[in-house]
Every structure is written in C-alpha cells, then in structure tokens.
Write a protein that holds these residues in place. Structure first.
Motif, short mmCIF file in Angstrom:
data_model
loop_
_atom_site.label_atom_id
_atom_site.label_comp_id
_atom_site.label_asym_id
_atom_site.label_seq_id
_atom_site.Cartn_x
_atom_site.Cartn_y
_atom_site.Cartn_z
N ASP A 74 -3.37 2.73 -6.52
CA ASP A 74 -3.88 2.18 -5.19
C ASP A 74 -4.93 2.90 -4.45
O ASP A 74 -6.15 2.55 -4.30
N SER A 92 -2.26 -2.94 -2.41
CA SER A 92 -1.40 -2.88 -1.05
C SER A 92 -2.05 -2.33 -0.04
O SER A 92 -2.52 -1.14 -0.07
N ARG A 171 12.54 5.09 -3.96
CA ARG A 171 10.99 5.32 -4.03
C ARG A 171 10.35 4.42 -2.76
O ARG A 171 10.98 3.30 -2.72
N ASN A 211 10.27 -3.90 -3.77
CA ASN A 211 9.15 -4.75 -4.09
C ASN A 211 9.50 -6.14 -4.31
O ASN A 211 10.86 -6.36 -4.24
C1 TK8 Z 1 0.39 -2.41 -7.23
C2 TK8 Z 1 0.95 -1.82 -5.74
C3 TK8 Z 1 2.62 -2.47 -5.84
C4 TK8 Z 1 3.08 -1.95 -4.18
C5 TK8 Z 1 3.97 -0.82 -4.64
O1 TK8 Z 1 -0.49 -1.57 -7.34
O2 TK8 Z 1 3.24 0.49 -4.78
O3 TK8 Z 1 5.03 -0.58 -4.67
O4 TK8 Z 1 3.90 -2.89 -3.67
O5 TK8 Z 1 2.74 -3.50 -6.09
O6 TK8 Z 1 0.30 -2.35 -4.63
#
Ligand code: TK8
Length: 334
Positions: A74, A92, A171, A211
């Motif tokens: 990201d 995100s 994490r 997540n």
């Molecule tokens: C996907 C992320 C991901 C985010 C994370 O690139 O890092 O846990 O929730 O879903 O943006």
C-alpha cells in the motif's frame, strides 16, 4: 445510383457525427494496484468501474489491476503515485498516516458503529475535507471504497475478553494508532506490511492479525489460523487514489469519467462486500476455526480501556479533525 450515394453520404456523416463523442478521450492504460486478491469485492468494483468507463470513453480508458501486492504494498504504491510513476491504487488509509497524519482519525478504535454511519461521514463533507488533504499531498481521492470492520484471528487461544490479548504477537498495519491500541490491550504488537502477513502467520513468527472477514477469507488466513473473534474494533476505509501528477495531464472529460465511474465501482464493491461478509464467515467456520463473538459487555470494557488512544493521538491527528468527526457522529446518532 444517386439515391445510393446520398444514403452512403448520410451514413458517413452519421458516423462522423457519432465519433466526436469520444474525441476528448485518449487511450489510457491505468494501472491499479491492491494488496488483496482478485476475488475480494474490490475485484467486482473494478469490473463495474471498467464497464462504466467503457461506456463513457468508448473503450479508451482501460484499467489494469494488479493483485496481491504485485506492484508493491500500500505505502510503496502510494509513493509511486505521488512521484507520478503509477496511476492508481486501492489502499487502506492506515499505512498512509506518515504522509497525511489526519487520516489517523479512521484508525481510532471503535469510532464507527455501522457501515451506514461510516458512509455518511466518508461520502459527505468530512470525507471531502480529507480528500482535500490528500490532494495537497499529490493524491486525488476518487472515492471511499470499503475495507470494512476488522476482526481478530489467531493461532493460540480463543479471545473473549481483553485479558486474552496478553503477550499475543499481533501483526498490525504500519500505523501507531493500531500499535498503541493493541499494546494497550497487553498484546505484543508488530507492525508489518500486508504482503508479509500470510507467511509470518504460517511460520508462527506472529500469532495473530486483524482484518475483515472477507480478507481473512480471500487472503486465505483461515488456512494458518485457529481462532477468530468478532471484535469489530475498527472500520478502516479503502481509498481509491489516483496520482495527481498524472490526473492533471488528463482532459476534463477523462477526469470526470474517472470520478463518476469510481463511485459506480464503489457502490458495487460495497454491495458485494455486505453479502460476502456472511459467506466468508461461513467459510471460516467450515475450515474448522473457532469463532467467538465479543459479548456486548466485553466490547464495552475493551472500548473503555481503548479511549486513552484517542487522547494520546489527538494532537497528531489534529484536534479539529477528531472533534469534527465526533461531532458529526453525534449528529448522525441523534
Ligand atoms: C491490502 C491492505 C489490507 C489492510 C491491511 O493491501 O494491511 O491489513 O487491511 O487489506 O490494505
């Protein structure tokens, strides 16, 4: 013969009269990267956005999606947008707080209580204000797509109260607010890019991650986890970001089509996610994971305990931003 000629001429004129409809559009290949996989609802959103773009641009504006972090994580992809070497990313907001500290407001624990509430804030004035800040950082926000409410998964024990977090290696995204939220609950929080999470779970370098269900499903975390707790501890949005450096070279018609079609894609993605959320939970259960839902009492205890995080990060996010969103939410909840 004369009649035929006339008819041919009419057709020729007809064609040339239709052609200028797309004259303001150039052939554009728009690379959009993501960390998640194609079967995530973002995939449905991109398809809907493409169909819309095809119609508006006569097939000239083409999205090419890269999944599973193929163009980098990201943060890396977002920096590529800022320097004008990549067109777009669905990311995100959380890993971007180093660039735009105000975005941290969306990371505050237990901020939103429902997706509808989040939509009202994100799709309204507050979301526009945040898009303005993104623009100043070289990023055009085409819309707030959905990541969703985040839940905890782990491989060591059922988590049903905050004391269960003690010593758990969780994490977190590269984001101090998430780091503090989990440290404050007693966990050993480790910031890590999304692309490294699966193998870190698989090798037990970490015990846990958090997540939405759809990500636990589509990124196959259920294969390397044993327990899930529905904590709903944060709703973090996805941002559909476009490189401002590149966007500024596009014609007004191209820009308008991208803005409009990103909203079409957003609506489709949000719709699909609602449905997949339930299916993903079923899949997680079928894979043999134990799923616990935090009792209302426990959720209230965790929320109460987490309020120190608001105070600690208020100055960095901006007191006006934090107070602004809380006032807006109060207004919505009335
Ligand atoms: C996907 C992320 C991901 C985010 C994370 O690139 O890092 O846990 O929730 O879903 O943006």
């Amino acid at each position: 013969m004369r009649k035929m000629l006339l008819a041919t001429t009419a057709i020729a004129f007809g064609l040339s009269a239709a052609a200028p409809a797309f004259a303001e559009f150039n052939d554009r290949n728009i690379r959009v990267s993501n960390g998640i996989n194609e079967d995530h609802p973002v995939g449905n959103g991109i398809k809907a956005m493409q169909a819309c773009l095809d119609e508006k641009s006569g097939g000239k504006l083409k999205l090419t999606a890269f999944w599973g972090g193929a163009l980098g994580g990201d943060l890396q992809a977002t920096q590529a947008l800022r320097s004008g070497v990549q067109e777009a990313v669905v990311t995100s907001s959380s890993p971007l707080v180093g660039i735009i500290p105000a975005l941290g407001v969306f990371d505050l624990p237990f901020l939103f209580a429902s997706p509808e509430e989040a939509y009202q804030v994100l799709d309204g004035e507050f979301g526009d204000m945040m898009s303005q800040k993104l623009e100043e950082a070289g990023l055009v926000n085409l819309g707030y797509w959905e990541n969703g409410f985040r839940n905890l998964s782990n491989s060591v024990r059922p988590v049903t109260k905050w004391e269960d977090f003690e010593g758990m290696k969780v994490r977190v995204m590269q984001n101090d607010i998430f780091l503090d939220t989990f440290q404050n609950l007693g966990a050993n929080a480790t910031p890590m890019a999304f692309g490294e999470v699966f193998s870190a779970l698989e090798t037990n370098a970490i015990d846990a991650q958090e997540n939405p269900y759809v990500t636990i499903d589509t990124s196959k975390f259920y294969e390397v986890q044993k327990y899930v707790t529905e904590t709903n501890h944060a709703y973090t949005p996805f941002l559909f970001l476009f490189s401002k450096a590149i966007f500024d070279t596009y014609t007004p018609e191209e820009q308008a089509a991208l803005r409009e079609c990103a909203i079409v894609g957003r609506d489709e993605e949000r719709k699909v996610i609602q449905d997949l959320n339930k299916k993903s939970l079923e899949k997680i259960k079928e894979a043999g994971l134990e799923v616990n839902v935090l009792s209302e009492e426990e959720q209230a205890r965790i929320r109460e305990k987490s309020m120190v995080v608001y105070e600690k990060h208020k100055a960095t996010i901006g007191a006006d931003v934090v107070d602004g969103i809380l006032a807006k939410l109060e207004e919505i909840r009335k």
